[in-house]
Write a protein that holds these residues in place. Structure first.
Motif, PDB file in Angstrom:
ATOM      1  N   UNK A  44      51.342  47.166  42.327  1.00 39.09           N
ATOM      2  CA  UNK A  44      52.822  46.894  41.919  1.00 39.09           C
ATOM      3  C   UNK A  44      53.271  45.651  41.912  1.00 39.09           C
ATOM      4  N   UNK A  45      53.219  44.914  43.179  1.00 39.92           N
ATOM      5  CA  UNK A  45      53.548  43.749  43.586  1.00 39.92           C
ATOM      6  C   UNK A  45      52.943  42.446  42.602  1.00 39.92           C
ATOM      7  N   UNK A  46      51.525  42.781  42.283  1.00 35.10           N
ATOM      8  CA  UNK A  46      50.746  42.012  41.418  1.00 35.10           C
ATOM      9  C   UNK A  46      51.236  42.012  39.936  1.00 35.10           C
ATOM     10  N   UNK A  47      51.761  43.325  39.577  1.00 36.99           N
ATOM     11  CA  UNK A  47      52.237  43.455  38.148  1.00 36.99           C
ATOM     12  C   UNK A  47      53.465  42.746  37.865  1.00 36.99           C
ATOM     13  N   UNK A  48      54.494  43.057  38.625  1.00 42.74           N
ATOM     14  CA  UNK A  48      55.715  42.138  38.887  1.00 42.74           C
ATOM     15  C   UNK A  48      55.665  40.418  38.885  1.00 42.74           C
ATOM     16  N   UNK A  49      54.734  40.205  39.567  1.00 43.66           N
ATOM     17  CA  UNK A  49      54.350  38.598  39.701  1.00 43.66           C
ATOM     18  C   UNK A  49      53.884  38.382  38.298  1.00 43.66           C
ATOM     19  N   UNK A  50      52.865  38.862  37.771  1.00 40.82           N
ATOM     20  CA  UNK A  50      52.118  38.574  36.501  1.00 40.82           C
ATOM     21  C   UNK A  50      53.502  38.726  35.415  1.00 40.82           C
ATOM     22  N   UNK A  51      54.193  39.611  35.355  1.00 43.87           N
ATOM     23  CA  UNK A  51      55.302  40.010  34.375  1.00 43.87           C
ATOM     24  C   UNK A  51      56.517  38.593  34.669  1.00 43.87           C
ATOM     25  N   UNK A  52      56.729  38.220  35.841  1.00 43.80           N
ATOM     26  CA  UNK A  52      57.449  37.214  35.911  1.00 43.80           C
ATOM     27  C   UNK A  52      56.808  35.884  35.328  1.00 43.80           C
ATOM     28  N   UNK A  53      55.596  35.668  35.561  1.00 46.36           N
ATOM     29  CA  UNK A  53      55.129  34.434  35.052  1.00 46.36           C
ATOM     30  C   UNK A  53      54.957  34.499  33.615  1.00 46.36           C
ATOM     31  N   UNK A  54      54.642  35.669  33.080  1.00 47.22           N
ATOM     32  CA  UNK A  54      54.465  35.723  31.572  1.00 47.22           C
ATOM     33  C   UNK A  54      55.912  35.301  30.959  1.00 47.22           C
ATOM     34  N   UNK A  55      57.300  35.896  31.489  1.00 43.18           N
ATOM     35  CA  UNK A  55      58.349  35.601  31.078  1.00 43.18           C
ATOM     36  C   UNK A  55      58.661  34.153  31.208  1.00 43.18           C
ATOM     37  N   UNK A  56      58.387  33.601  32.294  1.00 44.14           N
ATOM     38  CA  UNK A  56      58.520  31.933  32.355  1.00 44.14           C
ATOM     39  C   UNK A  56      58.073  31.194  31.512  1.00 44.14           C
ATOM     40  N   UNK A  57      56.499  31.604  31.191  1.00 46.66           N
ATOM     41  CA  UNK A  57      55.895  30.862  30.278  1.00 46.66           C
ATOM     42  C   UNK A  57      56.688  30.874  28.900  1.00 46.66           C
ATOM     43  N   UNK A  58      56.935  32.134  28.466  1.00 44.55           N
ATOM     44  CA  UNK A  58      57.325  32.413  27.115  1.00 44.55           C
ATOM     45  C   UNK A  58      58.660  31.683  27.031  1.00 44.55           C
TER      46      UNK A  58
END
Length: 276
Positions: free
Chosen positions: A84-98
């Motif tokens: 779950x922690x990894x999923x939230x981290x990847x989602x945050x990275x994706x939103x920032x890059x977008x």
């Protein structure tokens, strides 16, 4: 490590059974290590200190099964929490890059909304010369509208592909008078295109109330109409094309009469898009 505490010196009481046991113990200790250089302790009471790190706690039997169950459950939760922690981290990275990519795109391309307006309109098939005072009387009409729409693309680096499956409709109040489609074409950047389309209606029922309202509006020289355009388009930026985006254009048009020589008194168009 253990500490030994010797008893204080005190007068020896009369010999008893315990003293006999102490003397035998002392005799035994002396006989075990007669050659030792260390002095042998005197018989008496001893206090032994054990370090805390050598004290082991064992759960009582009635709690052993519960302890094992809780231990297994905590071990099962750890992989889930990690995932779950990894999923939230990847989602945050994706939103920032977008967000960064969108900001760069806006600064480089500087997109602007196209502008639309209705330049001409020809109306046929709406013969409303005979009036009626009954609101229950229904008249069947088959109107035909020829309209010319002006599209202005002010962007320097964006072209617009107008796709098929578009729709164009004209309404009076809540009654749809006619409908049609837009032509398929490509509009390059910094371009103004006027496209023509014919809209037709067949067997449209006009109630007595709607007919009387149209007649009165035509007498005043102000007939309000609603034009709705829904066009799927693809945006071209450089050599890249986007997915299909639906352009929505809603125009409030006012004409002086419902004939072939009708003139546009006013028109106001609003623009919007559906990205998905």
């Amino acid at each position: 490590m253990s500490d030994r505490v010797h008893p204080r010196d005190s007068p020896r009481p009369e010999a008893g059974p315990e003293d006999n046991f102490s003397e035998s113990s002392e005799t035994t200790l002396k006989s075990v290590s007669p050659d030792s250089d260390k002095p042998l302790p005197q018989p008496g009471t001893y206090v032994i200190h054990i370090p805390k790190d050598q004290v082991y706690r064992v759960p009582p039997p009635e709690n052993a099964s519960r302890y094992q169950h809780l231990a297994r459950r905590s071990n099962r939760r750890r992989p889930c929490c990690l995932c779950l922690c990894w999923s939230f981290a990847l989602l945050a990275i994706f939103l920032v890059l977008s967000a960064v990519a969108a900001g760069i795109f806006y600064l480089v391309v500087k997109p602007e909304s196209p502008n639309y307006s209705v330049k001409a309109i020809i109306i046929r098939g709406l013969n409303l010369t005979t009036t009626t005072t009954s609101s229950s009387s229904v008249q069947m009409v088959s109107p035909e509208f020829d309209i010319t729409v002006r599209s202005d693309n002010p962007n320097d680096k964006i072209g617009i592909y107008y796709q098929k499956d578009s729709s164009v409709e004209i309404f009076y109040s809540d009654v749809r008078l006619c409908n049609g489609v837009l032509p398929v074409f490509y509009q390059p950047s910094n371009n103004v295109t006027a496209f023509h389309t014919t809209l037709k209606g067949s067997g449209i029922e006009l109630s007595g109330t709607v007919k009387n309202s149209l007649v009165e509006a035509q007498k005043r020289g102000e007939v309000p109409l609603d034009l709705k355009i829904r066009a799927p388009v693809k945006i071209k930026v450089g050599s890249v094309k986007t997915w299909k985006i639906t352009v929505k254009v809603d125009c409030d048009i006012t004409v002086d009469k419902l004939t072939a020589d009708a003139k546009i008194v006013s028109n106001d168009c609003d623009y919007g898009v559906d990205l998905w």
